[in-house]
Scaffold this motif. Structure first.
Motif, PDB file in Angstrom:
ATOM      1  N   ALA A   1      18.375 140.752  30.647  1.00 48.20           N
ATOM      2  CA  ALA A   1      17.999 142.169  30.724  1.00 48.20           C
ATOM      3  C   ALA A   1      16.490 142.377  30.715  1.00 48.20           C
ATOM      4  O   ALA A   1      16.005 143.406  31.181  1.00 48.20           O
ATOM      5  CB  ALA A   1      18.646 142.938  29.580  1.00 48.20           C
ATOM      6  N   ALA A   2      15.739 141.424  30.198  1.00 46.97           N
ATOM      7  CA  ALA A   2      14.277 141.525  30.143  1.00 46.97           C
ATOM      8  C   ALA A   2      13.608 140.907  31.377  1.00 46.97           C
ATOM      9  O   ALA A   2      12.385 140.884  31.480  1.00 46.97           O
ATOM     10  CB  ALA A   2      13.755 140.857  28.878  1.00 46.97           C
ATOM     11  N   GLY A   3      14.426 140.373  32.301  1.00 39.24           N
ATOM     12  CA  GLY A   3      13.883 139.771  33.516  1.00 39.24           C
ATOM     13  C   GLY A   3      13.550 138.301  33.405  1.00 39.24           C
ATOM     14  O   GLY A   3      12.961 137.718  34.311  1.00 39.24           O
ATOM     15  N   ASN A   4      13.953 137.665  32.295  1.00 40.29           N
ATOM     16  CA  ASN A   4      13.689 136.238  32.096  1.00 40.29           C
ATOM     17  C   ASN A   4      14.853 135.397  32.608  1.00 40.29           C
ATOM     18  O   ASN A   4      16.004 135.812  32.514  1.00 40.29           O
ATOM     19  CB  ASN A   4      13.507 135.937  30.606  1.00 40.29           C
ATOM     20  N   SER A   5      14.549 134.209  33.103  1.00 43.29           N
ATOM     21  CA  SER A   5      15.595 133.268  33.505  1.00 43.29           C
ATOM     22  C   SER A   5      16.112 132.547  32.270  1.00 43.29           C
ATOM     23  O   SER A   5      15.327 132.125  31.428  1.00 43.29           O
ATOM     24  CB  SER A   5      15.051 132.232  34.490  1.00 43.29           C
ATOM     25  N   LEU A   6      17.410 132.423  32.188  1.00 42.57           N
ATOM     26  CA  LEU A   6      18.031 131.759  31.050  1.00 42.57           C
ATOM     27  C   LEU A   6      19.129 130.844  31.596  1.00 42.57           C
ATOM     28  O   LEU A   6      19.873 131.242  32.487  1.00 42.57           O
ATOM     29  CB  LEU A   6      18.634 132.825  30.129  1.00 42.57           C
ATOM     30  N   SER A   7      19.200 129.643  31.073  1.00 41.24           N
ATOM     31  CA  SER A   7      20.182 128.655  31.545  1.00 41.24           C
ATOM     32  C   SER A   7      21.108 128.241  30.417  1.00 41.24           C
ATOM     33  O   SER A   7      20.705 128.246  29.244  1.00 41.24           O
ATOM     34  CB  SER A   7      19.467 127.402  32.061  1.00 41.24           C
ATOM     35  N   LEU A   8      22.311 127.845  30.766  1.00 42.17           N
ATOM     36  CA  LEU A   8      23.227 127.322  29.761  1.00 42.17           C
ATOM     37  C   LEU A   8      22.608 126.097  29.093  1.00 42.17           C
ATOM     38  O   LEU A   8      22.744 125.915  27.883  1.00 42.17           O
ATOM     39  CB  LEU A   8      24.582 126.968  30.379  1.00 42.17           C
ATOM     40  N   SER A   9      21.883 125.291  29.854  1.00 39.48           N
ATOM     41  CA  SER A   9      21.275 124.081  29.289  1.00 39.48           C
ATOM     42  C   SER A   9      20.264 124.404  28.187  1.00 39.48           C
ATOM     43  O   SER A   9      19.983 123.568  27.344  1.00 39.48           O
ATOM     44  CB  SER A   9      20.626 123.239  30.390  1.00 39.48           C
ATOM     45  N   ASP A  10      19.745 125.632  28.171  1.00 39.80           N
ATOM     46  CA  ASP A  10      18.841 126.051  27.088  1.00 39.80           C
ATOM     47  C   ASP A  10      19.565 126.033  25.744  1.00 39.80           C
ATOM     48  O   ASP A  10      18.920 126.020  24.693  1.00 39.80           O
ATOM     49  CB  ASP A  10      18.310 127.475  27.327  1.00 39.80           C
ATOM     50  N   TYR A  11      20.885 126.063  25.771  1.00 42.08           N
ATOM     51  CA  TYR A  11      21.701 126.130  24.554  1.00 42.08           C
ATOM     52  C   TYR A  11      22.371 124.799  24.210  1.00 42.08           C
ATOM     53  O   TYR A  11      23.200 124.755  23.308  1.00 42.08           O
ATOM     54  CB  TYR A  11      22.752 127.243  24.699  1.00 42.08           C
ATOM     55  N   ARG A  12      22.004 123.739  24.920  1.00 37.52           N
ATOM     56  CA  ARG A  12      22.566 122.427  24.628  1.00 37.52           C
ATOM     57  C   ARG A  12      22.251 122.083  23.186  1.00 37.52           C
ATOM     58  O   ARG A  12      21.168 122.356  22.697  1.00 37.52           O
ATOM     59  CB  ARG A  12      21.970 121.379  25.580  1.00 37.52           C
ATOM     60  N   GLY A  13      23.233 121.541  22.474  1.00 39.31           N
ATOM     61  CA  GLY A  13      23.055 121.230  21.066  1.00 39.31           C
ATOM     62  C   GLY A  13      23.503 122.363  20.159  1.00 39.31           C
ATOM     63  O   GLY A  13      23.457 122.233  18.940  1.00 39.31           O
ATOM     64  N   LYS A  14      23.926 123.495  20.768  1.00 41.53           N
ATOM     65  CA  LYS A  14      24.404 124.643  20.002  1.00 41.53           C
ATOM     66  C   LYS A  14      25.775 125.057  20.525  1.00 41.53           C
ATOM     67  O   LYS A  14      26.064 124.894  21.707  1.00 41.53           O
ATOM     68  CB  LYS A  14      23.444 125.826  20.162  1.00 41.53           C
ATOM     69  N   LYS A  15      26.598 125.591  19.661  1.00 35.73           N
ATOM     70  CA  LYS A  15      27.871 126.168  20.088  1.00 35.73           C
ATOM     71  C   LYS A  15      27.557 127.532  20.693  1.00 35.73           C
ATOM     72  O   LYS A  15      26.834 128.326  20.078  1.00 35.73           O
ATOM     73  CB  LYS A  15      28.837 126.303  18.911  1.00 35.73           C
ATOM     74  N   THR A  16      28.064 127.776  21.889  1.00 37.57           N
ATOM     75  CA  THR A  16      27.698 128.989  22.614  1.00 37.57           C
ATOM     76  C   THR A  16      28.942 129.743  23.081  1.00 37.57           C
ATOM     77  O   THR A  16      29.806 129.168  23.740  1.00 37.57           O
ATOM     78  CB  THR A  16      26.805 128.646  23.824  1.00 37.57           C
ATOM     79  N   ILE A  17      29.013 130.998  22.710  1.00 37.99           N
ATOM     80  CA  ILE A  17      30.086 131.879  23.160  1.00 37.99           C
ATOM     81  C   ILE A  17      29.575 132.578  24.412  1.00 37.99           C
ATOM     82  O   ILE A  17      28.598 133.331  24.363  1.00 37.99           O
ATOM     83  CB  ILE A  17      30.443 132.920  22.076  1.00 37.99           C
ATOM     84  N   VAL A  18      30.213 132.297  25.552  1.00 38.08           N
ATOM     85  CA  VAL A  18      29.859 132.921  26.820  1.00 38.08           C
ATOM     86  C   VAL A  18      30.974 133.915  27.129  1.00 38.08           C
ATOM     87  O   VAL A  18      32.111 133.505  27.354  1.00 38.08           O
ATOM     88  CB  VAL A  18      29.735 131.882  27.951  1.00 38.08           C
ATOM     89  N   TYR A  19      30.644 135.204  27.101  1.00 38.20           N
ATOM     90  CA  TYR A  19      31.702 136.173  27.381  1.00 38.20           C
ATOM     91  C   TYR A  19      31.360 136.993  28.617  1.00 38.20           C
ATOM     92  O   TYR A  19      30.203 137.330  28.856  1.00 38.20           O
ATOM     93  CB  TYR A  19      32.012 137.025  26.151  1.00 38.20           C
TER      94      TYR A  19
END
Length: 163
Positions: free
Chosen positions: A24-42
């Motif tokens: 929403a802020a215009g930044n690129s975000l990747s799933l790989s940014d969350y590697r090592g963390k449990k991530t809820i993708v809804y």
């Protein structure tokens, strides 16, 4: 994809498809940014609609307890970034909301396909939640979830007590 097709759904143990989307802020975000963390993708159909607002606010109100248990939350919809920016501001959302305008990520996650509403059949986003483990694998996959009460059900299904 034809309107009669539904994308293949993910199952526990599958490798979660990698993606990079704009928040929403215009930044690129990747799933790989969350590697090592449990991530809820809804995945939710449309920002600022009653059901999607209820679900987003449920995640917003639960974010601290989810984070304390090691979970991150990412919301994905086919909305434009400008609509997500307003949604985040209006609802004080405290987790990333991502724009998937061409619904390629929703398709990769099995969250895009045939829907029926009041006898009308059309193609669209299927409200879905995928939990990705620290190694990038699917730990839980839920499709056609209800907006109301979803976080409490998700917590039960993950075996974490509601707080």
């Amino acid at each position: 994809m034809s309107t009669s097709e539904t994308t293949a759904r993910l199952a526990v143990g599958d490798k979660a498809p990698e993606f990079t989307l704009t928040d929403a802020a215009g930044n690129s975000l990747s799933l790989s940014d969350y590697r090592g963390k449990k991530t809820i993708v809804y995945f939710y159909p449309a920002a600022s609609t009653p059901g999607c607002t209820k679900q987003a606010c449920d995640f917003r109100d639960s974010i601290e307890s989810l984070k304390s248990l090691g979970y991150q939350v990412l919301g994905i919809s086919p909305d434009k970034v400008s609509k997500l920016e307003k949604f985040v501001a209006n609802e004080s959302l405290n987790f990333p909301t991502l724009s998937d305008e061409d619904h390629a990520v929703a398709e990769a996650y099995g969250a895009w396909g045939e829907k029926k509403n009041y006898g009308r059949v059309y193609e669209g986003l299927i409200r879905s939640t995928i939990v990705v483990d620290e190694e990038g694998n699917v730990a839980l996959a839920q499709y056609n979830v209800r907006a109301a009460g979803h976080v409490a059900k998700l917590r039960r299904d993950l075996g974490i007590d509601p707080k």
